[in-house]
Scaffold this active site. Structure first.
Site, PDB file in Angstrom:
ATOM      1  N   GLU A 198       9.288   9.055 -16.637  1.00  0.00           N
ATOM      2  CA  GLU A 198       7.882   9.421 -16.865  1.00  0.00           C
ATOM      3  C   GLU A 198       7.437   9.040 -18.278  1.00  0.00           C
ATOM      4  O   GLU A 198       6.289   8.636 -18.498  1.00  0.00           O
ATOM      5  CB  GLU A 198       7.695  10.919 -16.642  1.00  0.00           C
ATOM      6  CG  GLU A 198       7.887  11.318 -15.188  1.00  0.00           C
ATOM      7  CD  GLU A 198       8.027  12.826 -15.045  1.00  0.00           C
ATOM      8  OE1 GLU A 198       7.012  13.482 -14.798  1.00  0.00           O
ATOM      9  OE2 GLU A 198       9.142  13.332 -15.206  1.00  0.00           O
ATOM     10  N   HIS A 226       0.832  -1.225   0.000  1.00  0.00           N
ATOM     11  CA  HIS A 226       0.000   0.000   0.000  1.00  0.00           C
ATOM     12  C   HIS A 226       0.858   1.264   0.000  1.00  0.00           C
ATOM     13  O   HIS A 226       0.409   2.322   0.442  1.00  0.00           O
ATOM     14  CB  HIS A 226      -0.951   0.040   1.202  1.00  0.00           C
ATOM     15  CG  HIS A 226      -1.689  -1.240   1.437  1.00  0.00           C
ATOM     16  ND1 HIS A 226      -2.922  -1.502   0.889  1.00  0.00           N
ATOM     17  CD2 HIS A 226      -1.329  -2.346   2.147  1.00  0.00           C
ATOM     18  CE1 HIS A 226      -3.312  -2.730   1.276  1.00  0.00           C
ATOM     19  NE2 HIS A 226      -2.364  -3.254   2.023  1.00  0.00           N
ATOM     20  N   LYS A 249      15.802  22.240 -10.438  1.00  0.00           N
ATOM     21  CA  LYS A 249      15.092  21.033 -10.821  1.00  0.00           C
ATOM     22  C   LYS A 249      15.936  20.038 -11.608  1.00  0.00           C
ATOM     23  O   LYS A 249      16.749  20.408 -12.451  1.00  0.00           O
ATOM     24  CB  LYS A 249      13.894  21.409 -11.697  1.00  0.00           C
ATOM     25  CG  LYS A 249      12.789  22.077 -10.920  1.00  0.00           C
ATOM     26  CD  LYS A 249      11.987  21.092 -10.129  1.00  0.00           C
ATOM     27  CE  LYS A 249      10.755  20.723 -10.908  1.00  0.00           C
ATOM     28  NZ  LYS A 249       9.982  19.724 -10.178  1.00  0.00           N
ATOM     29  N   SER A 261      14.556  22.365 -15.609  1.00  0.00           N
ATOM     30  CA  SER A 261      13.397  23.224 -15.798  1.00  0.00           C
ATOM     31  C   SER A 261      13.868  24.555 -16.351  1.00  0.00           C
ATOM     32  O   SER A 261      14.947  25.031 -16.002  1.00  0.00           O
ATOM     33  CB  SER A 261      12.697  23.433 -14.452  1.00  0.00           C
ATOM     34  OG  SER A 261      11.930  24.625 -14.472  1.00  0.00           O
TER      35      SER A 261
END
Ligand code: ARG
Length: 457
Positions: free
Chosen positions: A287, A153, A280, A274
């Site tokens: 992704e 979980h 960043k 970024s």
């Protein structure tokens, strides 16, 4: 090609909707290989003369050279790769080119070409997945003793080793390999010679063409041969399942690379920055693997739905079989390469992982197991006693091992000082030495076996 039957040519819209050359031109090498095998067989069976077969084979070889160096021309009037090659052959060698299409139809031709292409894509996926497994096994061997929290979980459950976690993906990749191999086995029958749908009246030798093209033998039913796309669906099903696995690993990298976790630093070469936030470093490659998996699953759905209502034998809908397969194969190749690079280049933050494993009462099960083993308490009761210890520790903001013996004995008098040895994360993982468990010694055995299987030693 069929001008005799028609008073008018096709409209612009007919030419456009009909043309598959923009995407099926990637089949040129398979088309030429299958044509060479076909005409060599026609000559061996005395259906065309040796001289004509030689002229045709010579012409096909010239076309292959042209396409190799200059690419395949895209003429919508020629519809597809099969007509494109045949028309070029006629330019090069004249009317004798017309003998190539004896005892053959584009229906068995495309079924053959496409099988050859999908077979190569299966082999490529297997090779890529073997590379991924080698990368995972290497990193798992380095981290057979690195402790991290194991989750259920996404809540801390029990300590595990990073090596064990990585080896879980080796299992998935190995099953993917077996799915591609299994699909390849079923694919490997040659439809060439089934002609349009009914077979042919010419005395052809289908064993000969099957063998020349590396198939185990000819297909058994001509109707099925020209209308079967199971091999493409099998490929897409295996690709979708594989992409699903890659996506799960990608998702873990995304989570692990986030600042609150900080379990991994992704390689710079597979990250992006970024344009506004200078600090960043985003896990874009991970992704995109996660995103591409969705597209691959979409490709599987697309072809499944295309095929589901088609009567026997060939219908033009089946021309739409190729874009989803080509798209999925291109995406899968990228995903496997990207995830392999991430596994190879990831810097695991073992200190952060170890510290996180100390949090969240990950060794509570070890306390319960200790009560069963050392104090002969039934597990359900031990579970209850341990729950009380966790509640007490949580109230104090302490770890289980930070409770005093007096605290623990106040909960249950049968607890003694030996319990503390069981509460460390090291003893927790070391204890889980059942076959396939997370104990470092057990992980090392699995790594050793996998290294042997993948011929890494
Ligand atoms: N371009 C077609 C395809 O990809 C080739 C087969 C054409 N056959 C036919 N009967 N029109 O399916």
């Amino acid at each position: 090609m069929w001008g005799g039957r028609f008073a008018e040519g096709p409209s612009a819209i007919m030419r456009e909707i009909n043309a598959s050359i923009p995407f099926d031109k990637v089949l040129w090498a398979q088309d030429i290989a299958a044509s060479k095998a076909h005409v060599a067989m026609l000559a061996a069976c005395d259906i065309v003369s040796e001289a004509d077969a030689e002229a045709i084979i010579g012409g096909l070889e010239r076309i292959a050279e042209e396409y190799e160096t200059q690419g395949v021309p895209e003429d919508w009037d020629l519809e597809d790769i099969h007509m494109t090659v045949e028309a070029r052959l006629a330019d090069l060698i004249g009317p004798v080119a017309g003998r190539l299409h004896t005892a053959r139809s584009r229906n068995d031709q495309v079924a053959t070409d496409f099988r050859l292409w999908v077979r190569a894509a299966m082999d490529e996926a297997v090779a890529g997945l073997e590379g991924l497994q080698r990368a995972l096994v290497t990193r798992a061997g380095e981290h057979s003793g690195s402790i991290m929290p194991g989750f259920t979980h996404l809540q801390t459950a029990q300590p595990v080793t990073l090596g064990h976690h990585l080896m879980a993906y080796v299992e998935m990749a190995a099953r993917d390999v077996s799915r591609f191999r299994d699909a390849r086995e079923r694919l490997n029958r040659c439809p060439l010679g089934s002609a349009a749908l009914a077979g042919t009246g010419f005395p052809i030798d289908r064993e000969m063409t099957a063998q020349a093209l590396g198939f185990a033998g000819p297909t058994a039913n001509s109707l099925d041969s020209v209308s079967d796309r199971d091999f493409a669906l099998d490929y897409l099903a295996a690709a979708a399942q594989c992409a699903l696995h890659l996506s799960r690993l990608a998702e873990e990298f995304v989570i692990w690379a986030s600042q609150p976790f900080g379990f991994v630093r992704m390689p710079d070469a597979l990250s992006t920055g970024s344009s506004i936030m200078p600090q960043k470093k985003n896990p874009d490659a991970a992704e995109l693997v996660r995103g591409h998996a969705g597209r691959i699953i979409g490709c599987q759905t697309a072809l499944t739905v295309t095929m589901k209502g088609l009567p026997l034998a060939y219908s033009k809908d089946m021309q739409d079989d190729k874009p989803p397969v080509f798209e999925a194969a291109g995406l899968l190749r990228l995903c496997i390469a990207a995830i392999t690079g991430m596994v190879e280049g990831a810097t695991f933050q073992t200190g952060r992982m170890r510290a996180a494993a100390e949090l969240g009462y990950a060794t509570a099960t070890d306390l319960a197991d200790w009560l069963v083993r050392e104090a002969d308490i039934p597990f359900r009761e031990a579970h209850h006693i341990t729950g009380a210890a966790v509640r007490l520790a949580e109230g104090r903001g302490a770890a289980l091992g930070e409770l005093s013996l007096a605290d623990l004995q106040a909960i249950d008098a049968r607890i003694d000082e030996r319990v503390f040895a069981a509460l460390s994360v090291e003893s927790s993982v070391a204890a889980r030495a059942s076959h396939g468990g997370t104990a470092p010694a057990e992980v090392e055995k699995r790594v050793h076996e996998a290294r042997g299987r993948l011929e890494m030693d």
